[in-house]
Scaffold this motif. Structure first.
Motif, PDB file in Angstrom:
ATOM      1  N   ILE A 257     -36.792   0.111  12.320  1.00 58.98           N
ATOM      2  CA  ILE A 257     -34.953  -0.290  13.247  1.00 58.98           C
ATOM      3  C   ILE A 257     -35.282   0.507  14.400  1.00 58.98           C
ATOM      4  O   ILE A 257     -34.106  -0.487  15.216  1.00 58.98           O
ATOM      5  N   MET A 258     -35.891   0.967  14.911  1.00 62.77           N
ATOM      6  CA  MET A 258     -35.450   2.060  16.294  1.00 62.77           C
ATOM      7  C   MET A 258     -36.236   1.028  17.872  1.00 62.77           C
ATOM      8  O   MET A 258     -35.992   1.572  18.719  1.00 62.77           O
ATOM      9  N   SER A 259     -37.182   0.245  16.479  1.00 65.80           N
ATOM     10  CA  SER A 259     -37.820  -0.476  18.200  1.00 65.80           C
ATOM     11  C   SER A 259     -37.283  -2.108  18.740  1.00 65.80           C
ATOM     12  O   SER A 259     -37.666  -2.288  19.894  1.00 65.80           O
ATOM     13  N   VAL A 260     -36.469  -2.457  17.451  1.00 70.55           N
ATOM     14  CA  VAL A 260     -36.160  -3.543  17.929  1.00 70.55           C
ATOM     15  C   VAL A 260     -34.807  -3.035  19.846  1.00 70.55           C
ATOM     16  O   VAL A 260     -34.952  -1.474  20.115  1.00 70.55           O
ATOM     17  N   ALA A 282     -37.179  10.331  14.213  1.00 72.84           N
ATOM     18  CA  ALA A 282     -36.470  11.156  15.382  1.00 72.84           C
ATOM     19  C   ALA A 282     -36.675  12.218  16.408  1.00 72.84           C
ATOM     20  O   ALA A 282     -36.628  11.707  17.519  1.00 72.84           O
ATOM     21  N   LYS A 283     -36.759  12.967  16.192  1.00 76.63           N
ATOM     22  CA  LYS A 283     -37.379  14.166  16.277  1.00 76.63           C
ATOM     23  C   LYS A 283     -38.785  13.890  17.809  1.00 76.63           C
ATOM     24  O   LYS A 283     -38.644  13.965  18.334  1.00 76.63           O
ATOM     25  N   ARG A 288     -31.243  11.865  18.928  1.00 76.27           N
ATOM     26  CA  ARG A 288     -30.584  12.972  19.162  1.00 76.27           C
ATOM     27  C   ARG A 288     -30.240  12.107  18.205  1.00 76.27           C
ATOM     28  O   ARG A 288     -29.006  10.947  18.148  1.00 76.27           O
ATOM     29  N   ILE A 289     -29.457  12.824  16.955  1.00 72.68           N
ATOM     30  CA  ILE A 289     -28.415  13.311  15.808  1.00 72.68           C
ATOM     31  C   ILE A 289     -27.231  14.074  16.402  1.00 72.68           C
ATOM     32  O   ILE A 289     -27.342  15.366  15.780  1.00 72.68           O
ATOM     33  N   PRO A 290     -26.371  14.028  16.491  1.00 71.36           N
ATOM     34  CA  PRO A 290     -24.953  12.529  15.836  1.00 71.36           C
ATOM     35  C   PRO A 290     -25.487  11.610  17.162  1.00 71.36           C
ATOM     36  O   PRO A 290     -25.020  10.714  17.797  1.00 71.36           O
ATOM     37  N   GLN A 291     -25.725  12.277  18.800  1.00 71.94           N
ATOM     38  CA  GLN A 291     -25.664  12.036  19.823  1.00 71.94           C
ATOM     39  C   GLN A 291     -25.919  10.755  19.923  1.00 71.94           C
ATOM     40  O   GLN A 291     -25.202   9.831  20.273  1.00 71.94           O
ATOM     41  N   ASP A 292     -27.336  10.396  19.881  1.00 71.80           N
ATOM     42  CA  ASP A 292     -27.668   8.764  19.721  1.00 71.80           C
ATOM     43  C   ASP A 292     -27.652   7.941  18.638  1.00 71.80           C
ATOM     44  O   ASP A 292     -27.880   6.740  18.979  1.00 71.80           O
TER      45      ASP A 292
END
Length: 370
Positions: A257-260, A282-283, A288-292
């Motif tokens: 998901i984060m590579s799209v 994610a780390k 960053r959660i929730p910033q990103d």
């Protein structure tokens, strides 16, 4: 009932559930099938099973041996359920790694211990053959009732056997099984998470959920999709991933998901098992959660208190479901069991319990779609 007794019952039924040599795998053996195997008439086999004096001892022994070999369960088991109680009931679940199943099972076991009932626990690992064989063994033991979290594709023989006892479906619903349901409103639960994120300004929201072959996975996905138009759903296809409720799948799905090219600003997790792998990934990716990325988890994460943040979570009505299961077992075990299967279904309502949203630190206002 102690944990040791639960394990003992599980080990016993797990061994008994495997088809023995010569048994017809995945087949419900009837008197007619036994008659065909033995080359005898239907009436002769029926009389032999019932000890009719007109049947010779040798024929009777042959029939009984064949019945044992091929796993025949007499229809009289259903009559026994209506006319007498065994003091035992069955619980059939897919695994004992799911915290929700563990909580429910422990509560039922405690009630059984208080009342000197015998609880037989079986684990299916969502295999239809295993599900059928453990159910057949429970029926042969004349349990007074069964609580079952059905697999995605139970065998026809499984569905038929369930009509011969007082059964209740737990959390999962299968349309082919004639039994009342005790469950969570999964569609509403995921809807709560999605509405929360949309109100924070998120429009590109990812989703990681369990298989839609199960009613739970299907309902959760629908709860997510219902808040997007057809065009929006098409645009989200690359950030919606469906698979097994395992941490490894959650980790892999999150990385995809984060590579799209156009990563989401928010994510809904359809199972608590996805949280650990997702947060670890994610780390590593420096998300960053929730910033990103804003994140909502479905179901309490057991180790959530160890996090630096408090996850925004859809809290499941665990106590309500557990209490309903215990009440159902009391109803089944305390009654005279004079009801037929159809009467039991008509007298028992489905129970659907509502989750709630608990706000935490893992969600925030969307400042820019990336």
């Amino acid at each position: 009932m102690t944990d040791g007794n639960i394990i003992k019952y599980f080990n016993t039924i797990h061994k008994l559930g495997k088809p023995g040599p010569g048994r017809i795998k995945g087949s419900s053996v009837t008197i007619k099938k036994l008659a065909a195997i033995l080359g005898l008439s239907h009436s002769t086999v029926s009389r032999a099973l019932n000890g009719h004096p007109a049947i010779s001892q040798s024929t009777r022994e042959s029939v009984l041996q064949a019945a044992k070999k091929y796993g025949y369960i007499p229809n009289s088991a259903a009559q026994a359920l209506r006319n007498a109680t065994s003091g035992a009931f069955g619980v059939i679940i897919p695994d004992i790694q799911n915290d929700f199943f563990i909580s429910v099972t422990n509560a039922i076991a405690r009630e059984a211990g208080k009342r000197s009932w015998q609880m037989i626990l079986a684990i299916t690992e969502d295999h239809p053959d295993t599900e059928y064989h453990v159910l057949r063994r429970m029926m042969a033991a004349s349990v007074d009732g069964i609580i079952i979290a059905p697999s995605a594709n139970p065998l026809p023989e499984t569905r038929e056997l369930i009509t011969r006892t007082h059964a209740v479906q737990l959390l999962r619903r299968h349309d082919g099984i004639q039994a009342p349901l005790i469950a969570i409103d999964d569609r509403y639960g995921i809807s709560l998470a999605t509405v929360h994120l949309r109100r924070l300004g998120h429009t590109r929201i990812g989703y990681i959920g369990s298989s839609t072959d199960l009613s739970t996975g299907f309902e959760r996905l629908q709860g997510f999709l219902q808040h997007f138009s057809s065009a929006e759903q098409a645009a989200l296809k690359d950030i919606i991933h469906i698979g097994p409720p395992q941490a490894e799948f959650g980790t892999a799905a999150f990385k995809r998901i984060m590579s799209v090219d156009h990563a989401p600003s928010a994510l809904v997790l359809g199972s608590p098992r996805y949280a650990m792998g997702m947060l670890t990934a994610a780390k590593a990716l420096r998300v960053r959660i929730p910033q990103d990325l804003s994140v909502v988890a479905y179901g309490l994460v057991p180790w959530g208190s160890l996090l630096d943040m408090q996850l925004t979570t859809v809290v499941l009505p665990e106590k309500e479901v557990t209490d309903a299961c215990v009440d159902m077992i009391r109803h089944i075990m305390d009654s005279e069991l004079t009801l037929t299967h159809d009467e039991f279904i008509r007298s028992t309502e489905n129970q659907l319990f509502t989750p709630r949203l608990a706000l935490g630190d893992s969600t925030g206002v969307n400042r820019s779609e990336r």
